[in-house]
Design a protein around this motif. Structure first.
Motif, PDB file in Angstrom:
ATOM      1  N   THR A 186      32.623  45.816  40.327  1.00 11.17           N
ATOM      2  CA  THR A 186      33.490  46.446  41.324  1.00 11.17           C
ATOM      3  C   THR A 186      33.684  45.528  42.549  1.00 11.17           C
ATOM      4  N   LYS A 242      39.853  42.750  40.456  1.00 12.56           N
ATOM      5  CA  LYS A 242      40.666  43.016  39.253  1.00 12.56           C
ATOM      6  C   LYS A 242      42.038  43.591  39.643  1.00 12.56           C
ATOM      7  N   SER A 243      41.993  44.649  40.499  1.00 12.01           N
ATOM      8  CA  SER A 243      43.277  45.269  40.898  1.00 12.01           C
ATOM      9  C   SER A 243      44.138  44.265  41.659  1.00 12.01           C
ATOM     10  N   THR A 244      43.474  43.498  42.529  1.00 17.68           N
ATOM     11  CA  THR A 244      44.213  42.516  43.322  1.00 17.68           C
ATOM     12  C   THR A 244      44.931  41.533  42.404  1.00 17.68           C
TER      13      THR A 244
END
Ligand SMILES: Nc1ncnc2c1ncn2[C@@H]1O[C@H](COP(=O)(O)OP(=O)(O)OP(=O)(O)O)[C@@H](O)[C@H]1O
Length: 543
Positions: free
Chosen positions: A372, A376-378
């Motif tokens: 986390t 990843k989202s970025t």
């Protein structure tokens, strides 16, 4: 660069130069015609003093009445012109907001709560309401004062001095108190928006505040912001009162000066009674106009503040799009490459990633993993060109992302993040988003996502209305509709974060099989904990 509210006001009215000029012409005519009242009355008194009822007297009365009617007609014309401007500003602002909001640079959107930005749209109404006062009432009053003063100078040169002092004092009052008035108005408005935002926060967390209301946090925070609002409102009100007191004092002084002067002139027989009455009417007209301007000042602050607030939205920088290349649908798939990519959020010290290089072959099915906060989202945002890169390049089919026009690129990307939701509209609108899609294509996707049954059971089928964020819909159905939105046009790239977590096991596996099918031309990058995604992937990237 932030513009001053006055410059914004100028920019607002610039496109309406012609109609506004017409309003001023009308105000000038009205100002002149209005003088027919005192002049007519002066002549009427003079006639009455002769003790005869002549036709000239009747003509004069008619002259005065026609004057009143003409000014009325002029006011109607002015109202029409301002109404057109108001309607135009409303419609333009609506489109300006609708056009800009989705295009605002993500880095700016990250700093605010986007729906809260829209609250500023209501300030368009403040501008709308303020315009007739500023354009008509203010100009009429200003011309009335000017013509009244000019006329008074014909009665006696002493009036000239009073006239000059009047204009000078109005100017000084504005000059001294104006900037402070605007500053307090803007501060007051800042807390008004904060309060609205906090109330919206309560509204979007009703269940939390319903259950956990013992501490009265919602009320305490409201009280806190309210206090700030009231403090600043009070400061603004004090400026308004100060201005009003100055105007009243000045009004008394002008009235006294003019009345005494008028009286003295009559006693010295430099003026007859008719002229005296006429000059008093003019003086009353001037004083009323000054009063009108005093009252309009608050509206001026409101409108300038509203423009400043709307500026908070319209000033936000939009996505850059200098690419001309057409990102075409490609059945051979699209390769994605990250070359030396580094990225840091502006308010953070550390880079999310530095010199990251990754190659993804066409038609690949990638599972993206990492602890986390690893970014990843970025990374998905960067590939989708939602976030702009600091250094490095993202390449699609060996061409830098910026080579392609943003519209054509986005048209070929299916992007789902945990924030992707449904909007108020029909299921069809939520899926098709105004794109042309053949029925066959649509039906295939609906069937692959197990939506056909659900839709056919709805009274209005695919035209069934969806609530905002799909409030009353099963979470699994919401996810399916969102996925359908991004699959119907068979995009070249799918960037997905937790797209299926609410869907039951059997359906979920079948949908994953469909998305991760190696024969499918799209290149997929998925972030999800469900390990079946990883089983089906042919490349795993760990951050
Ligand atoms: N808009 C933002 N502004 C500032 N920092 C951000 C923003 N979005 C994310 N971050 C920070 O950037 C880092 C990477 O976040 P990101 O959400 O990309 O990670 P992630 O791997 O997807 O995490 P998770 O698995 O928890 O969703 C985190 O430290 C996060 O706090």
């Amino acid at each position: 660069m932030t513009l001053s509210p006055l410059v914004r006001f100028w920019n607002l009215i610039k496109p309406y130069k012609k109609p506004i000029r017409l309003i001023y012409y009308y105000a000038i005519i009205s100002g002149v015609v209005n003088l027919s009242l005192p002049l007519g009355i002066q002549a009427i008194i003079n006639y009455l003093q002769t003790g005869e009822l002549t036709t000239s007297w009747i003509v004069l009365v008619a002259f005065v009445l026609i004057g009143i009617a003409i000014t009325g007609k002029i006011q109607i014309n002015q109202l029409r012109i301002v109404e057109d401007i108001q309607q135009d500003i409303f419609a333009k602002s609506a489109f300006e907001f609708a056009y800009r909001i989705p295009k605002i640079k993500q880095i700016n959107l990250d700093k605010v709560h986007a729906p809260e930005l829209v609250n500023r749209f209501f300030d368009v109404l403040t501008i709308q309401k303020g315009l007739p006062k500023i354009l008509i009432d203010f100009s009429m009053a200003a011309f009335q004062i000017t013509f009244g003063l000019i006329l008074l100078t014909f009665y006696s040169s002493y009036f000239i001095m009073l006239g000059i002092s009047l204009i000078l004092i109005i100017y000084l009052i504005f000059k001294i108190t104006g900037p402070k008035g605007l500053e307090t108005s803007i501060k007051e408005s800042k807390y008004k928006y904060m309060l609205a935002h906090w109330l919206e926060e309560i509204a979007s967390n009703t269940k939390t505040f319903k259950v956990l209301n013992k501490g009265n946090l919602h009320l305490e925070k409201t009280d806190d912001v309210n206090l700030h609002y009231l403090e600043n409102r009070e400061k603004h009100f004090k400026i308004l009162i100060k201005q009003f007191v100055l105007f009243v004092g000045f009004k008394v002084w002008v009235a006294a000066g003019l009345l005494v002067l008028g009286g003295v002139l009559v006693f010295n027989q430099e003026m007859n009674i008719g002229q005296f009455v006429a000059s008093e009417i003019i003086i009353i007209m001037i004083i009323n106009s000054v009063e009108k301007i005093t009252r309009i000042v608050e509206t001026i602050y409101d409108v300038l503040t509203a423009l400043d607030k709307i500026g908070h939205v319209t000033d936000l920088e939009l996505d850059q799009d200098n690419g001309n290349g057409e990102f075409e649908q490609n059945t051979n798939g699209v390769s994605i490459e990250l070359a030396d990519v580094s990225f840091k959020y502006p308010n953070q010290e550390n880079y999310v990633f530095e010199n990251l290089s990754v190659k993804i072959k066409p038609k690949s099915k990638v599972w993206l993993k990492g602890n986390t906060g690893k970014g990843k989202s970025t990374l998905l945002n960067i590939i989708a060109r939602i976030q702009t890169l600091d250094t490095g390049t993202v390449l699609f089919n060996n061409r830098p992302s910026e080579y392609y026009s943003l519209e054509s690129l986005h048209n070929q990307i299916g992007f789902i993040s945990p924030n992707t939701g449904l909007f108020e509209g029909t299921i069809e609108e939520n899926i098709l988003m105004n794109r042309e899609v053949e029925d066959k294509e649509l039906n295939t996707v609906l069937s692959k996502l197990f939506l056909t049954d659900f839709i056919s059971k709805q009274k209005d089928g695919i035209k069934t209305k969806v609530d905002s964020r799909g409030r009353r819909m099963p979470k699994s159905t919401i996810q399916k509709i969102i996925l359908a939105r991004y699959l119907v046009n068979n995009p070249s790239i799918l960037l997905l974060e937790d797209p299926l977590q609410f869907i039951d096991e059997t359906e979920k596996k079948a949908i994953i099989d469909f998305i991760m099918d190696e024969e499918k031309s799209w290149t997929v990058i998925v972030i999800a904990d469900y390990l079946y995604w990883a089983d089906k992937a042919n490349q795993i990237i760990k951050l």
